[in-house]
Design a protein around this motif. Structure first.
Motif, PDB file in Angstrom:
ATOM      1  N   UNK A 210       7.318  -0.222 -25.096  1.00  0.00           N
ATOM      2  CA  UNK A 210       7.136  -0.834 -23.685  1.00  0.00           C
ATOM      3  C   UNK A 210       5.990   0.021 -23.441  1.00  0.00           C
ATOM      4  N   UNK A 211       5.504  -0.486 -22.007  1.00  0.00           N
ATOM      5  CA  UNK A 211       4.318   0.122 -21.373  1.00  0.00           C
ATOM      6  C   UNK A 211       4.620   1.708 -20.614  1.00  0.00           C
ATOM      7  N   UNK A 212       6.244   1.878 -20.594  1.00  0.00           N
ATOM      8  CA  UNK A 212       6.335   3.116 -20.051  1.00  0.00           C
ATOM      9  C   UNK A 212       6.794   4.034 -21.226  1.00  0.00           C
TER      10      UNK A 212
ATOM     11  N   UNK B  80      -1.014   9.178 -27.407  1.00  0.00           N
ATOM     12  CA  UNK B  80      -2.311   8.245 -28.000  1.00  0.00           C
ATOM     13  C   UNK B  80      -2.509   7.187 -26.832  1.00  0.00           C
ATOM     14  N   UNK B  81      -3.540   6.807 -26.708  1.00  0.00           N
ATOM     15  CA  UNK B  81      -4.008   5.681 -25.973  1.00  0.00           C
ATOM     16  C   UNK B  81      -3.088   4.441 -25.936  1.00  0.00           C
TER      17      UNK B  81
ATOM     18  N   UNK C  52       4.165  -6.646 -30.762  1.00  0.00           N
ATOM     19  CA  UNK C  52       4.081  -5.218 -31.454  1.00  0.00           C
ATOM     20  C   UNK C  52       4.004  -4.039 -30.299  1.00  0.00           C
ATOM     21  N   UNK C  53       3.562  -4.543 -29.029  1.00  0.00           N
ATOM     22  CA  UNK C  53       3.745  -3.749 -27.849  1.00  0.00           C
ATOM     23  C   UNK C  53       2.538  -2.641 -27.640  1.00  0.00           C
ATOM     24  N   UNK C  54       2.717  -1.585 -27.153  1.00  0.00           N
ATOM     25  CA  UNK C  54       1.809  -0.583 -26.626  1.00  0.00           C
ATOM     26  C   UNK C  54       2.142   0.710 -27.808  1.00  0.00           C
ATOM     27  N   UNK C  55       0.984   1.594 -27.831  1.00  0.00           N
ATOM     28  CA  UNK C  55       1.280   2.954 -28.363  1.00  0.00           C
ATOM     29  C   UNK C  55       1.849   3.863 -27.717  1.00  0.00           C
TER      30      UNK C  55
ATOM     31  N   UNK D  79      -6.721   2.986 -34.717  1.00  0.00           N
ATOM     32  CA  UNK D  79      -5.854   2.165 -35.813  1.00  0.00           C
ATOM     33  C   UNK D  79      -4.646   1.730 -35.502  1.00  0.00           C
ATOM     34  N   UNK D  80      -3.946   2.563 -34.838  1.00  0.00           N
ATOM     35  CA  UNK D  80      -2.553   1.729 -34.641  1.00  0.00           C
ATOM     36  C   UNK D  80      -2.594   0.732 -33.378  1.00  0.00           C
ATOM     37  N   UNK D  81      -3.384   1.108 -32.536  1.00  0.00           N
ATOM     38  CA  UNK D  81      -3.603   0.057 -31.573  1.00  0.00           C
ATOM     39  C   UNK D  81      -4.216  -1.327 -31.879  1.00  0.00           C
ATOM     40  N   UNK D  82      -4.994  -1.267 -32.856  1.00  0.00           N
ATOM     41  CA  UNK D  82      -5.654  -2.742 -33.468  1.00  0.00           C
ATOM     42  C   UNK D  82      -4.748  -3.216 -34.508  1.00  0.00           C
TER      43      UNK D  82
END
Ligand code: NGF
Length: 293
Positions: free
Chosen positions: A16-18, A272-273, A265-268, A250-253
């Protein structure tokens, strides 16, 4: 015992974003891997799972959710390695009780551990858990290089059944394959899967298989059949995609591509950004249109 050969996705985790674990999203990623990517197994708790930024309880939670969702449909490997040996043992016991088919552990990192210390690290986890172990060798991140003679020493323990080889040293890979025909060797760099397959790997574990697992299997199987030209054509397309992924985060994409596929798939996880910029999201859309449609 499950077959541990084949194509294993290094499982992404939806946050999640948090920064808390998004269980629903994580379950969707697991289903996508099983139902759409048709992987042979999942590698849970690896670099791709953003594991080294998580608490012990969060790591356990991910092991629990992955087993609960996948049940016995595919093979499951739990990466329990940590620079904290007590944590590695605790995680190893937990994953073993859940029924994971094998453990894996990254070589202990940060401090310059001697080889006897590294060997003791693996032997302690095995002794305490009774499970099998796959050494996770990723020298470019850990700085730990293990040579053929040291693998021979590790493999004297019959519970150490193989290595996840995340390196581009094909001479070492060839030497390992020749020296240890009965141990499992997994390729860890998706962009180098074809040359690794030609050298006789038993499988591959990769982050990009979460979205490109079908092509990964084609490369692996065509190479096994000696159809190198056909395999190279698919590796070329795969590497165009991987180049796009690596150039965009990598993971964000990969998470962005999963979102495009309808998976939450949500946030990192910070540091990490967490998310992509609008310009990066546009690139994800272009990658999706070009490679995943
Ligand atoms: O993400 C990394 C390391 N490596 C993965 C994979 O070896 C990691 C690889 O798929 C893994 O299996 C895990 O522990 O989760 C690359 O992401 C891919 O080849 C692109 O370079 O940074």
């Amino acid at each position: 015992m499950k077959n541990l050969k084949g194509i294993f996705s290094a499982l992404l985790v939806s946050f999640n974003e948090d920064g808390t674990i998004n269980e629903k999203g994580l379950r969707q990623i697991i289903r996508h891997n099983i139902d759409k990517m048709k992987v042979d197994g999942l590698y849970v708790g690896g670099s791709t799972g953003e594991n080294f930024m998580l608490s012990t309880e969060e790591k356990k939670e991910i092991f629990r959710i992955a087993k609960d969702e996948a049940k016995d449909q595919i093979a499951l490997i739990a990466q329990v390695g940590s620079v904290n040996l007590k944590e590695a043992v605790e995680l190893g016991k937990y994953a073993t009780e859940l029924g994971y088919d094998s453990l894996s552990a990254v070589t202990p990192f940060y401090y310059k551990f001697s080889f006897p210390e590294i060997k003791n690290f693996y032997e302690t986890i095995i002794r305490e858990t009774g499970n099998k172990m796959i050494v996770y060798s990723i020298p470019f991140l850990t700085g730990v290089n293990i040579g053929v003679n040291q693998f021979a020493e590790l493999f004297e323990n019959e519970k150490i059944i193989g290595v996840k080889f995340t390196a581009g040293d094909f001479y070492l890979l060839e030497r390992l394959r020749k020296a240890f025909p009965n141990h499992l060797i997994y390729a860890g760099f998706d962009e180098m899967m074809l040359p690794a397959s030609v050298l006789g790997i038993d499988g591959a574990i990769g982050s990009t298989f979460n979205v490109n697992g079908v092509r990964a299997r084609q490369i692996f199987e065509l190479a096994q059949q000696g159809k190198i030209k056909e395999a190279l054509e698919i590796q070329n397309v795969t590497n165009d995609l991987i180049e796009g992924i690596l150039g965009n985060g990598l993971y964000q994409t990969i998470k962005g591509l999963l979102e495009e596929e309808g998976v939450n798939a949500g946030y990192c996880r910070e540091p990490m950004t967490k998310d992509l910029t609008p310009a990066q999201k546009q690139i994800v859309k272009e990658l999706k249109a070009k490679f995943l449609s």
